[in-house]
Scaffold this motif. Structure first.
Motif, PDB file in Angstrom:
ATOM      1  N   LYS A  14      -1.714  10.279   5.435  1.00 47.98           N
ATOM      2  CA  LYS A  14      -1.854   8.819   5.492  1.00 47.98           C
ATOM      3  C   LYS A  14      -3.047   8.277   4.701  1.00 47.98           C
ATOM      4  O   LYS A  14      -3.529   7.194   4.975  1.00 47.98           O
ATOM      5  N   SER A  15      -3.540   9.013   3.710  1.00 48.60           N
ATOM      6  CA  SER A  15      -4.619   8.488   2.875  1.00 48.60           C
ATOM      7  C   SER A  15      -4.013   7.599   1.784  1.00 48.60           C
ATOM      8  O   SER A  15      -2.901   7.851   1.314  1.00 48.60           O
ATOM      9  N   PRO A  16      -4.717   6.545   1.358  1.00 46.45           N
ATOM     10  CA  PRO A  16      -4.159   5.622   0.359  1.00 46.45           C
ATOM     11  C   PRO A  16      -4.055   6.271  -1.015  1.00 46.45           C
ATOM     12  O   PRO A  16      -4.947   7.002  -1.446  1.00 46.45           O
ATOM     13  N   LEU A  17      -2.939   5.999  -1.698  1.00 49.52           N
ATOM     14  CA  LEU A  17      -2.706   6.510  -3.048  1.00 49.52           C
ATOM     15  C   LEU A  17      -2.790   5.379  -4.072  1.00 49.52           C
ATOM     16  O   LEU A  17      -3.507   5.494  -5.054  1.00 49.52           O
ATOM     17  N   PHE A  18      -2.038   4.291  -3.825  1.00 51.02           N
ATOM     18  CA  PHE A  18      -2.003   3.153  -4.742  1.00 51.02           C
ATOM     19  C   PHE A  18      -1.978   1.852  -3.958  1.00 51.02           C
ATOM     20  O   PHE A  18      -1.542   1.813  -2.814  1.00 51.02           O
ATOM     21  N   LYS A  19      -2.381   0.779  -4.628  1.00 54.67           N
ATOM     22  CA  LYS A  19      -2.023  -0.585  -4.255  1.00 54.67           C
ATOM     23  C   LYS A  19      -1.118  -1.020  -5.397  1.00 54.67           C
ATOM     24  O   LYS A  19      -1.521  -0.986  -6.564  1.00 54.67           O
ATOM     25  N   TYR A  20       0.131  -1.391  -5.090  1.00 52.12           N
ATOM     26  CA  TYR A  20       1.191  -1.514  -6.090  1.00 52.12           C
ATOM     27  C   TYR A  20       1.931  -2.840  -5.946  1.00 52.12           C
ATOM     28  O   TYR A  20       2.209  -3.280  -4.830  1.00 52.12           O
ATOM     29  N   ARG A  21       2.247  -3.472  -7.083  1.00 57.33           N
ATOM     30  CA  ARG A  21       3.048  -4.702  -7.084  1.00 57.33           C
ATOM     31  C   ARG A  21       4.519  -4.327  -7.123  1.00 57.33           C
ATOM     32  O   ARG A  21       5.057  -4.014  -8.168  1.00 57.33           O
ATOM     33  N   LYS A  22       5.162  -4.348  -5.967  1.00 56.71           N
ATOM     34  CA  LYS A  22       6.560  -3.906  -5.852  1.00 56.71           C
ATOM     35  C   LYS A  22       7.497  -5.100  -5.841  1.00 56.71           C
ATOM     36  O   LYS A  22       7.215  -6.102  -5.213  1.00 56.71           O
ATOM     37  N   GLY A  23       8.602  -4.971  -6.528  1.00 60.85           N
ATOM     38  CA  GLY A  23       9.636  -5.998  -6.523  1.00 60.85           C
ATOM     39  C   GLY A  23      10.818  -5.537  -5.691  1.00 60.85           C
ATOM     40  O   GLY A  23      11.123  -4.353  -5.641  1.00 60.85           O
ATOM     41  N   GLY A  24      11.466  -6.456  -5.005  1.00 65.00           N
ATOM     42  CA  GLY A  24      12.637  -6.125  -4.203  1.00 65.00           C
ATOM     43  C   GLY A  24      12.271  -5.536  -2.861  1.00 65.00           C
ATOM     44  O   GLY A  24      11.108  -5.339  -2.538  1.00 65.00           O
TER      45      GLY A  24
ATOM     46  N   ASP B 167       0.855  -1.180   0.000  1.00 61.40           N
ATOM     47  CA  ASP B 167       0.000   0.000   0.000  1.00 61.40           C
ATOM     48  C   ASP B 167       0.893   1.231   0.000  1.00 61.40           C
ATOM     49  O   ASP B 167       1.800   1.338   0.826  1.00 61.40           O
ATOM     50  N   ILE B 168       0.652   2.158  -0.910  1.00 60.20           N
ATOM     51  CA  ILE B 168       1.379   3.415  -0.968  1.00 60.20           C
ATOM     52  C   ILE B 168       0.469   4.478  -0.362  1.00 60.20           C
ATOM     53  O   ILE B 168      -0.657   4.667  -0.829  1.00 60.20           O
ATOM     54  N   LEU B 169       0.952   5.145   0.689  1.00 64.21           N
ATOM     55  CA  LEU B 169       0.159   6.137   1.416  1.00 64.21           C
ATOM     56  C   LEU B 169       0.807   7.506   1.325  1.00 64.21           C
ATOM     57  O   LEU B 169       2.027   7.614   1.183  1.00 64.21           O
ATOM     58  N   CYS B 170      -0.006   8.542   1.455  1.00 62.14           N
ATOM     59  CA  CYS B 170       0.500   9.912   1.536  1.00 62.14           C
ATOM     60  C   CYS B 170       1.213  10.062   2.876  1.00 62.14           C
ATOM     61  O   CYS B 170       0.685   9.662   3.915  1.00 62.14           O
ATOM     62  N   ALA B 171       2.407  10.633   2.871  1.00 65.92           N
ATOM     63  CA  ALA B 171       3.180  10.781   4.102  1.00 65.92           C
ATOM     64  C   ALA B 171       2.565  11.822   5.026  1.00 65.92           C
ATOM     65  O   ALA B 171       2.726  11.745   6.240  1.00 65.92           O
ATOM     66  N   LYS B 172       1.836  12.778   4.468  1.00 67.29           N
ATOM     67  CA  LYS B 172       1.286  13.871   5.263  1.00 67.29           C
ATOM     68  C   LYS B 172      -0.018  13.472   5.972  1.00 67.29           C
ATOM     69  O   LYS B 172      -0.153  13.640   7.175  1.00 67.29           O
TER      70      LYS B 172
ATOM     71  N   ILE C  82       0.471  -0.830 -11.130  1.00 67.60           N
ATOM     72  CA  ILE C  82      -0.497  -0.311 -10.159  1.00 67.60           C
ATOM     73  C   ILE C  82      -1.762  -1.150 -10.251  1.00 67.60           C
ATOM     74  O   ILE C  82      -2.371  -1.253 -11.315  1.00 67.60           O
ATOM     75  N   VAL C  83      -2.148  -1.766  -9.119  1.00 62.92           N
ATOM     76  CA  VAL C  83      -3.329  -2.618  -9.081  1.00 62.92           C
ATOM     77  C   VAL C  83      -4.567  -1.753  -8.898  1.00 62.92           C
ATOM     78  O   VAL C  83      -5.547  -1.883  -9.634  1.00 62.92           O
ATOM     79  N   THR C  84      -4.552  -0.875  -7.893  1.00 60.41           N
ATOM     80  CA  THR C  84      -5.675   0.014  -7.601  1.00 60.41           C
ATOM     81  C   THR C  84      -5.139   1.430  -7.462  1.00 60.41           C
ATOM     82  O   THR C  84      -4.185   1.661  -6.723  1.00 60.41           O
ATOM     83  N   ASP C  85      -5.766   2.376  -8.153  1.00 65.68           N
ATOM     84  CA  ASP C  85      -5.352   3.779  -8.106  1.00 65.68           C
ATOM     85  C   ASP C  85      -6.442   4.586  -7.406  1.00 65.68           C
ATOM     86  O   ASP C  85      -7.568   4.650  -7.876  1.00 65.68           O
ATOM     87  N   PHE C  86      -6.099   5.192  -6.261  1.00 65.30           N
ATOM     88  CA  PHE C  86      -7.062   5.973  -5.492  1.00 65.30           C
ATOM     89  C   PHE C  86      -6.992   7.471  -5.808  1.00 65.30           C
ATOM     90  O   PHE C  86      -7.785   8.238  -5.288  1.00 65.30           O
ATOM     91  N   THR C  87      -6.042   7.883  -6.651  1.00 67.07           N
ATOM     92  CA  THR C  87      -5.875   9.305  -6.957  1.00 67.07           C
ATOM     93  C   THR C  87      -6.842   9.734  -8.056  1.00 67.07           C
ATOM     94  O   THR C  87      -7.198   8.937  -8.931  1.00 67.07           O
ATOM     95  N   THR C  88      -7.253  11.000  -8.017  1.00 64.80           N
ATOM     96  CA  THR C  88      -8.121  11.538  -9.062  1.00 64.80           C
ATOM     97  C   THR C  88      -7.297  12.247 -10.135  1.00 64.80           C
ATOM     98  O   THR C  88      -7.563  12.101 -11.315  1.00 64.80           O
ATOM     99  N   THR C  89      -6.294  13.023  -9.713  1.00 62.42           N
ATOM    100  CA  THR C  89      -5.356  13.632 -10.654  1.00 62.42           C
ATOM    101  C   THR C  89      -3.990  12.986 -10.435  1.00 62.42           C
ATOM    102  O   THR C  89      -3.631  12.667  -9.300  1.00 62.42           O
ATOM    103  N   PRO C  90      -3.221  12.769 -11.500  1.00 59.48           N
ATOM    104  CA  PRO C  90      -1.934  12.076 -11.363  1.00 59.48           C
ATOM    105  C   PRO C  90      -0.978  12.794 -10.407  1.00 59.48           C
ATOM    106  O   PRO C  90      -0.867  14.024 -10.440  1.00 59.48           O
ATOM    107  N   CYS C  91      -0.327  12.020  -9.557  1.00 59.68           N
ATOM    108  CA  CYS C  91       0.728  12.491  -8.645  1.00 59.68           C
ATOM    109  C   CYS C  91       0.236  13.518  -7.626  1.00 59.68           C
ATOM    110  O   CYS C  91       1.028  14.341  -7.164  1.00 59.68           O
ATOM    111  N   GLU C  92      -1.019  13.512  -7.288  1.00 55.97           N
ATOM    112  CA  GLU C  92      -1.551  14.440  -6.291  1.00 55.97           C
ATOM    113  C   GLU C  92      -2.447  13.681  -5.325  1.00 55.97           C
ATOM    114  O   GLU C  92      -3.315  12.918  -5.749  1.00 55.97           O
TER     115      GLU C  92
END
Length: 83
Positions: A21-31, A14-19, A43-53
């Motif tokens: 803590k709302s979810p941004l992505f569910k991501y298949r990460k390697g390593g 799960d990728i969360l906003c550091a400020k 990216i499995v699930t994208d919770f953002t409405t505008t890219p990179c925000e």
């Protein structure tokens, strides 16, 4: 340069906003390294409405880029955390 593996890893994080803590992505990460980039095809699930925000607080956490010829989001250090 070689393209990233199409199938990709099976482990999802799960990728969360550091400020806020709302979810941004569910991501298949390697390593097990730090989160530097997110390939759009992994990216499995994208919770953002505008890219990179962040949809909650509006913080810009990355920028769009081409990495090894594949579209990706380059993450700004400390703006997004992985859980």
């Amino acid at each position: 340069m070689a393209k990233p593996n199409k199938k990709g890893p099976t482990r999802t994080v799960d990728i969360l906003c550091a400020k806020c803590k709302s979810p941004l992505f569910k991501y298949r990460k390697g390593g097990k390294g730090a989160l530097v980039k997110c390939f759009k095809e992994r990216i499995v699930t994208d919770f953002t409405t505008t890219p990179c925000e962040c949809p909650n607080c509006g913080t810009v956490f990355g920028r769009e880029a081409l990495v090894r010829g594949t579209p990706a989001y380059k993450i700004i250090g400390g703006k997004a955390v992985m859980k």
